[in-house]
Scaffold this motif. Structure first.
Motif, short mmCIF file in Angstrom:
data_model
loop_
_atom_site.label_atom_id
_atom_site.label_comp_id
_atom_site.label_asym_id
_atom_site.label_seq_id
_atom_site.Cartn_x
_atom_site.Cartn_y
_atom_site.Cartn_z
N ILE A 1 7.05 -69.41 31.01
CA ILE A 1 6.04 -70.22 31.72
C ILE A 1 4.67 -69.60 31.44
CG2 ILE A 1 5.26 -71.14 33.94
CD1 ILE A 1 8.05 -70.71 35.06
N CYS B 1 1.66 -70.65 28.42
CA CYS B 1 1.57 -70.58 26.95
C CYS B 1 0.15 -70.22 26.52
CB CYS B 1 1.98 -71.91 26.34
SG CYS B 1 3.68 -72.34 26.71
N CYS C 1 6.96 -73.91 29.40
CA CYS C 1 6.29 -74.67 30.46
C CYS C 1 4.82 -74.26 30.51
CB CYS C 1 6.98 -74.35 31.79
SG CYS C 1 6.07 -74.92 33.24
N ARG D 1 -1.92 -76.61 25.04
CA ARG D 1 -1.36 -75.27 24.79
C ARG D 1 0.16 -75.35 24.69
NH1 ARG D 1 -4.40 -70.55 28.07
NH2 ARG D 1 -6.34 -70.65 26.90
N ALA E 1 4.27 -65.75 32.22
CA ALA E 1 3.12 -65.13 31.51
C ALA E 1 1.83 -65.87 31.88
CB ALA E 1 3.35 -65.14 30.01
N SER F 1 -1.20 -67.68 40.03
CA SER F 1 0.00 -68.54 40.08
C SER F 1 1.29 -67.74 40.28
CB SER F 1 0.09 -69.33 38.76
OG SER F 1 0.07 -68.42 37.68
N LEU G 1 5.32 -69.09 41.50
CA LEU G 1 6.31 -69.17 40.42
C LEU G 1 7.49 -68.22 40.66
CD1 LEU G 1 3.83 -69.51 37.41
CD2 LEU G 1 5.33 -71.30 38.35
N GLN H 1 4.31 -61.26 34.67
CA GLN H 1 3.24 -60.46 34.06
C GLN H 1 2.47 -59.70 35.14
OE1 GLN H 1 1.48 -59.02 31.85
NE2 GLN H 1 2.32 -59.75 29.92
N LYS H 2 1.75 -58.67 34.73
CA LYS H 2 0.82 -57.98 35.60
C LYS H 2 -0.50 -58.72 35.56
CE LYS H 2 -2.24 -56.36 33.68
NZ LYS H 2 -3.36 -57.02 32.91
N HIS I 1 6.04 -57.17 34.17
CA HIS I 1 5.79 -56.87 32.75
C HIS I 1 4.68 -55.82 32.69
CE1 HIS I 1 5.67 -58.27 28.39
NE2 HIS I 1 4.69 -57.38 28.49
N TYR J 1 -11.34 -65.10 31.48
CA TYR J 1 -11.18 -64.94 32.94
C TYR J 1 -11.49 -63.51 33.39
CZ TYR J 1 -6.62 -63.26 31.28
OH TYR J 1 -5.64 -62.57 30.60
P1 NAD Z 1 -4.31 -67.39 29.61
O1 NAD Z 1 -5.27 -67.94 30.62
O2 NAD Z 1 -4.70 -67.42 28.16
O3 NAD Z 1 -2.91 -68.16 29.72
C1 NAD Z 1 -2.30 -68.47 30.92
C2 NAD Z 1 -1.58 -69.79 30.76
O4 NAD Z 1 -0.84 -70.07 31.95
C3 NAD Z 1 -2.54 -70.99 30.56
O5 NAD Z 1 -2.17 -71.72 29.41
C4 NAD Z 1 -2.36 -71.83 31.84
O6 NAD Z 1 -2.50 -73.22 31.63
C5 NAD Z 1 -0.93 -71.46 32.24
N1 NAD Z 1 -0.64 -71.65 33.67
C6 NAD Z 1 -1.37 -71.22 34.74
N2 NAD Z 1 -0.75 -71.56 35.89
C7 NAD Z 1 0.39 -72.20 35.55
C8 NAD Z 1 1.45 -72.79 36.29
N3 NAD Z 1 1.46 -72.78 37.63
N4 NAD Z 1 2.48 -73.36 35.63
C9 NAD Z 1 2.49 -73.38 34.27
N5 NAD Z 1 1.49 -72.86 33.50
C10 NAD Z 1 0.46 -72.28 34.14
O7 NAD Z 1 -3.97 -65.93 30.08
P2 NAD Z 1 -3.45 -64.70 29.16
O8 NAD Z 1 -4.63 -64.00 28.60
O9 NAD Z 1 -2.38 -65.18 28.26
O10 NAD Z 1 -2.86 -63.75 30.31
C11 NAD Z 1 -1.70 -64.09 31.00
C12 NAD Z 1 -1.27 -62.90 31.85
O11 NAD Z 1 -0.96 -61.82 30.96
C13 NAD Z 1 -2.36 -62.36 32.76
O12 NAD Z 1 -1.79 -62.03 34.00
C14 NAD Z 1 -2.90 -61.11 32.07
O13 NAD Z 1 -3.36 -60.11 32.96
C15 NAD Z 1 -1.66 -60.65 31.36
N6 NAD Z 1 -1.91 -59.83 30.18
C16 NAD Z 1 -1.12 -58.75 30.02
C17 NAD Z 1 -1.27 -57.92 28.95
C18 NAD Z 1 -0.35 -56.74 28.83
O14 NAD Z 1 -0.50 -55.91 27.95
N7 NAD Z 1 0.62 -56.63 29.71
C19 NAD Z 1 -2.27 -58.17 27.99
C20 NAD Z 1 -3.06 -59.31 28.16
C21 NAD Z 1 -2.86 -60.15 29.26
#
Ligand code: NAD
Ligand code: 89V
Length: 337
Positions: A7, A9, A32, A38, A70, A75, A79, A93-94, A120, A163
């Motif tokens: 979940i 993308c 999802c 996306r 992810a 959210s 979830l 995810q964190k 994660h 963000y």
């Molecule tokens: P992003 O904004 O690029 O992607 C998030 C996606 O989630 C978006 O496409 C959004 O439409 C979707 N989304 C949001 N709420 C939703 C819901 N209720 N149902 C379905 N889809 C939903 O964010 P990102 O940069 O990919 O980051 C995602 C997470 O990963 C964050 O929590 C970030 O802190 C974390 N992250 C972790 C690391 C790591 O090394 N662990 C590195 C980067 C980012």
């Protein structure tokens, strides 16, 4: 074959999907995302046929062994609670949650449903961090009494993750959380005894510099320092530099993944702890990308053998407590005269 769904993308989820594809005995059968573009782009890139615009539909229609969440932090609670209700083991995810209250509710929901939950929190799976952990555990430096975990960079993280510039909280919640977890992993549970935050880049809303002093239950003291405002001759993103001093020697992880283990009275071992560059990975991210592969492999082991993941929701509460304490201490500094 374990069947999973992902979940969210967005930017970082590509790493999850590449890593799942590299691991054996697992198949991501559905995706999802609420963002249709996306969702379809990721489905096409990874050839995943079943896609959902809502998590409710995903849980209603799929028979899953686990779900990998992810999405960004706001959210997560809804979830994770949905996964618990559907009795589907989940990775989140964190940052796990925006507040400790939410995090505790998420842990309780999974625990009462008997559903495994892993955060994660991948930084402790980075090759240099694992190498330091091994050396400390093997007694290479005796009893550790001091540490420094340092992440200082001026890399433009806002480009791929806009963000990060928008929240009232930034570096502690997004990156400090990882480095505090590394400090806990290497020196044991801790309390915050001092903290300071600063905002150097005035174009973002939150703090981009944080310095935290920790006192570990096992007796060590450590400093966690993070910055996205530190332009240096050699940009080190995303390397965490590590110093651990013990009663019998010291360990250093220096720039360029250089690991030095020195024993009191002689004997210095210098090794490279550079992680592998997987075919799907790229510099400078490859250290983080390899740790994604490692944490996901750990999750599969835990599911197969019914172990509690190292970074279970329950465990992650202690990392989140450090983040909250660090914000509180920075907001109310104590001046000792
Ligand atoms: P992003 O904004 O690029 O992607 C998030 C996606 O989630 C978006 O496409 C959004 O439409 C979707 N989304 C949001 N709420 C939703 C819901 N209720 N149902 C379905 N889809 C939903 O964010 P990102 O940069 O990919 O980051 C995602 C997470 O990963 C964050 O929590 C970030 O802190 C974390 N992250 C972790 C690391 C790591 O090394 N662990 C590195 C980067 C980012
Ligand atoms: O790992 C992370 O959580 C990322 C970054 C390294 C940019 O802080 O958000």
């Amino acid at each position: 074959m374990l069947k999973g769904a992902l979940i969210g993308c967005g930017f970082f989820s590509r790493n999850h999907l590449h890593a799942w594809r590299q691991l054996e005995g697992v198949d991501i059968v559905a995706l999802c995302d609420t963002d249709a573009q996306r969702l379809s782009a990721m489905a096409a890139e990874f050839d995943i046929r079943r896609t959902y615009a809502s998590a409710e539909q995903l849980f209603a229609r799929e028979q899953l062994d686990f779900v990998d969440i992810a999405t960004t932090v706001r959210s997560h609670r809804a979830l994770v609670e949905m996964a618990a209700k559907a009795r589907v083991p989940c990775i989140c995810q964190k940052p796990f949650a925006p507040t400790l209250e939410d995090a505790r509710a998420m842990v309780a929901a999974c625990s009462s449903a008997g559903v495994p939950l892993m955060v994660h929190e991948n930084f402790r799976w980075q090759k240099p961090v694992q190498a330091v952990h091994r050396a400390v555990r093997e007694g290479a430096i005796g009893t550790p009494f001091w540490g420094r975990f340092s992440f200082r960079s001026a890399f433009d993280v806002y480009q791929a993750q806009p963000y990060l510039a928008e929240g009232q909280r930034f570096i502690l919640e997004d990156l400090g959380i990882h480095i505090l977890d590394v400090a806990r992993f290497l020196l044991g549970d801790a309390k915050v005894i001092g903290s300071s935050t600063q905002r150097v880049n005035q174009r973002i809303k939150g703090e981009d510099v944080a310095t935290i002093l920790l006192s570990h239950q096992a007796g060590a003291t450590s400093v966690v320092d993070c910055s996205y405002a530190s332009a240096r001759e050699q940009e080190l993103f995303p390397q965490t530099l590590i110093e651990v001093d013990g009663s019998e020697g010291s360990i250093r992880v220096d720039a360029g993944y250089r690991l030095t283990v020195h024993r009191l009275g002689g004997g210095t071992r210098i090794d490279s702890c550079e992680p592998p560059l997987h075919a799907w990975a790229e510099r400078p991210w490859f250290n983080i990308q390899d740790s994604v592969l490692k944490i996901q492999a750990h999750w599969l082991e835990c599911l197969r053998h019914k172990y509690e993941p190292q970074t279970s929701g329950r465990d992650n509460l202690r990392t989140l407590e450090l983040v909250e304490s660090a914000y509180s201490a920075a907001g109310a500094p104590r001046v000792v005269r």
